[in-house]
Write an enzyme that holds these catalytic residues in place. Structure first.
Site, PDB file in Angstrom:
ATOM      1  N   TRP A 137       1.244  -0.957   0.525  1.00 20.09           N
ATOM      2  CA  TRP A 137       0.112   0.060  -0.209  1.00 20.09           C
ATOM      3  C   TRP A 137       1.413   1.224   0.124  1.00 20.09           C
ATOM      4  O   TRP A 137       0.969   1.515  -1.106  1.00 20.09           O
ATOM      5  CB  TRP A 137      -0.985  -0.193   1.066  1.00 20.09           C
ATOM      6  CG  TRP A 137      -1.886   1.368   1.280  1.00 20.09           C
ATOM      7  CD1 TRP A 137      -2.427   1.965   0.540  1.00 20.09           C
ATOM      8  CD2 TRP A 137      -2.279   1.752   2.430  1.00 20.09           C
ATOM      9  NE1 TRP A 137      -3.026   3.138   0.997  1.00 20.09           N
ATOM     10  CE2 TRP A 137      -3.585   2.105   2.177  1.00 20.09           C
ATOM     11  CE3 TRP A 137      -2.913   1.237   3.355  1.00 20.09           C
ATOM     12  CZ2 TRP A 137      -4.438   3.375   3.258  1.00 20.09           C
ATOM     13  CZ3 TRP A 137      -3.439   0.974   4.700  1.00 20.09           C
ATOM     14  CH2 TRP A 137      -4.695   1.964   4.799  1.00 20.09           C
ATOM     15  N   TYR A 197      -4.395   1.552  -4.613  1.00 22.63           N
ATOM     16  CA  TYR A 197      -2.456   1.892  -3.994  1.00 22.63           C
ATOM     17  C   TYR A 197      -2.300   2.820  -4.619  1.00 22.63           C
ATOM     18  O   TYR A 197      -1.783   2.455  -5.465  1.00 22.63           O
ATOM     19  CB  TYR A 197      -2.121   0.752  -3.496  1.00 22.63           C
ATOM     20  CG  TYR A 197      -2.878  -0.398  -2.460  1.00 22.63           C
ATOM     21  CD1 TYR A 197      -3.801   0.066  -1.776  1.00 22.63           C
ATOM     22  CD2 TYR A 197      -2.451  -1.669  -2.075  1.00 22.63           C
ATOM     23  CE1 TYR A 197      -4.548  -0.710  -0.414  1.00 22.63           C
ATOM     24  CE2 TYR A 197      -3.109  -2.313  -0.995  1.00 22.63           C
ATOM     25  CZ  TYR A 197      -3.521  -1.412  -0.850  1.00 22.63           C
ATOM     26  OH  TYR A 197      -4.506  -2.589   0.683  1.00 22.63           O
ATOM     27  N   CYS A 238       0.406  -2.442  12.741  1.00 25.06           N
ATOM     28  CA  CYS A 238      -0.441  -1.048  13.247  1.00 25.06           C
ATOM     29  C   CYS A 238       0.564   0.085  12.755  1.00 25.06           C
ATOM     30  O   CYS A 238       0.263   1.169  13.418  1.00 25.06           O
ATOM     31  CB  CYS A 238      -0.760  -1.507  14.859  1.00 25.06           C
ATOM     32  SG  CYS A 238      -2.388  -0.528  15.481  1.00 25.06           S
ATOM     33  N   GLY A 248       4.137  -4.203   5.401  1.00 31.86           N
ATOM     34  CA  GLY A 248       3.878  -3.176   4.831  1.00 31.86           C
ATOM     35  C   GLY A 248       5.810  -2.773   4.575  1.00 31.86           C
ATOM     36  O   GLY A 248       5.904  -1.856   5.695  1.00 31.86           O
ATOM     37  N   GLN A 274      13.256  -1.869   5.603  1.00 28.78           N
ATOM     38  CA  GLN A 274      12.837  -2.577   6.633  1.00 28.78           C
ATOM     39  C   GLN A 274      12.315  -4.182   6.106  1.00 28.78           C
ATOM     40  O   GLN A 274      11.204  -4.292   7.131  1.00 28.78           O
ATOM     41  CB  GLN A 274      11.069  -1.649   5.747  1.00 28.78           C
ATOM     42  CG  GLN A 274      11.193  -0.512   6.257  1.00 28.78           C
ATOM     43  CD  GLN A 274      10.195   0.632   5.383  1.00 28.78           C
ATOM     44  OE1 GLN A 274       9.266  -0.266   4.886  1.00 28.78           O
ATOM     45  NE2 GLN A 274       9.895   1.638   6.844  1.00 28.78           N
TER      46      GLN A 274
END
Ligand code: NAP
Length: 336
Positions: free
Chosen positions: A30, A66, A215, A286, A292
């Site tokens: 996204w 997205y 989250c 994500g 990451q």
């Protein structure tokens, strides 16, 4: 309609309809689309996808909405320049937009056109998993499902899923098409899915793609009281990131971090493991920057104990007296 039982291990799961099993951590793209995340850098995004695949990721989740096609196009570019084995692509149908305003639209002709557009943007002949992004309450569920069943028979998609559907809506869907997956919000702070759809997923031998497992970064540990968000970043309006809840969630994060430290694990790994140890789940991690995805594998090959789950429940009970689900993300119904 009955589908084959899923085989599930600590690290892998078989999604019905796919030729082989997938890692239970998939890449969520996204933010790679930029929209609602304050923008994204395409070159870094492509490297993120390549690095994720090199780290064992073999399922990538995207959606037409997205970045209004941009995420799918970037995923397509990454696939084209990938020398490793290509990952399975999961995308979505059933959201349309007009001047940047998004609405639900699962009419059969829109579903068919959506799949054709996604195939073109992704540069592939087949989509591994096509998921209806949100239920469209103005279109009979069976009509949407029947169109997807046809697309599957035609070989344009291998497997069918839904997202943000209730268990009752999934029951209706199953009358017209085999349902392999449900994609729903699920993380340590957002747990309604545990009661709402996870039991149905288990009973029906499906897989649950858990979205927002970190989250929106809260469970990465890097967000502090002084963190700021720019541009159209959704966290500017996300109720968890506003006072007084923001401070409460950050206190819970500090305690969760201490629990992770005591186990010699990172908070990220603890958050992902919490999702994976609930059942037939896949965590949609994500990411939009290569750094990451270097630590994805820290969440594999171990499990949380029942005592760990109790400790996590206790941390939440003490720190987040007024928990909230991510319902602010729900798009509106179509007008006509
Ligand atoms: P998420 O995975 O819970 O969290 C993403 C956040 O984690 C970002 O803020 C990112 O930081 C941070 N992050 C990622 N890896 C990190 C690392 N190694 N270290 C530190 N921070 C890290 O959130 P999400 O993107 O909302 O959800 C995941 C995926 O689920 C989406 O990409 C999408 O595919 C899917 N999804 C589906 C729906 C649906 O309705 N079906 C809804 C939401 C999401 P930065 O901000 O710095 O990049």
């Amino acid at each position: 309609m009955i589908i084959m039982a899923q085989s599930l291990t600590n690290n892998e799961i078989q999604i019905s309809g796919l030729p082989s099993s997938v890692l239970r951590i998939a890449l969520g793209t996204w933010a790679i689309g930029g929209w609602m995340w304050g923008g994204s850098d395409d070159n870094l995004a492509i490297k993120t996808i390549h690095d994720a695949v090199a780290n064992g990721i073999n399922l990538i989740d995207t959606a037409p909405v997205y970045g209004f096609g941009h995420s799918e196009e970037v995923v397509g570019k990454a696939l084209a320049s990938l020398t490793d084995k290509k990952p399975f692509i999961a995308t979505k149908v059933g959201l349309s937009w007009d001047n940047g305003k998004v609405y639900r639209d699962s009419r059969p002709e829109i579903i068919r056109q959506g799949i054709e557009d996604s195939l073109r943007r992704l540069g592939v002949d087949t989509i591994a998993l096509a998921q209806v992004h949100w239920p469209d309450n103005k279109t009979p569920i069976e009509d949407t499902a029947a169109e997807l069943a046809k697309l599957r028979q035609e070989g344009k998609i291998l497997s069918i899923g839904v997202s943000n559907y209730s268990a009752d809506q999934m029951k209706v869907f199953q009358q017209a098409a085999p349902l392999a997956t449900s994609q729903d919000p699920l993380n340590i702070f957002e747990r309604a899915t545990e009661k709402n759809t996870l039991p149905f997923v288990k009973e029906n031998d499906m897989a649950l793609l858990a979205y927002g497992p970190l989250c929106r970064g809260l469970l990465s540990g890097k967000i502090t009281a002084s963190s700021t968000f720019t541009g159209d970043d959704l966290r500017k309006t996300d109720p968890k990131f506003q006072a007084p809840r923001f401070e409460q969630y950050l206190k819970a994060v500090t305690e969760l971090q201490a629990l992770a430290d005591s186990k010699g694990k990172s908070l990220l790994a603890l958050a992902i493991r919490w999702v994976l140890d609930l059942g037939p789940t896949i965590a949609l991690w994500g990411a939009r920057k290569p750094e990451q995805v270097t630590n994805i594998r820290d969440a594999l090959d171990w499990s949380l104990s029942a005592d760990d789950y109790r400790k996590i429940d206790d941390i939440l009970a003490r720190n987040t007296p007024d928990p909230i689900e991510p319902t602010f993300m729900a798009p509106p119904e179509r007008q006509a």
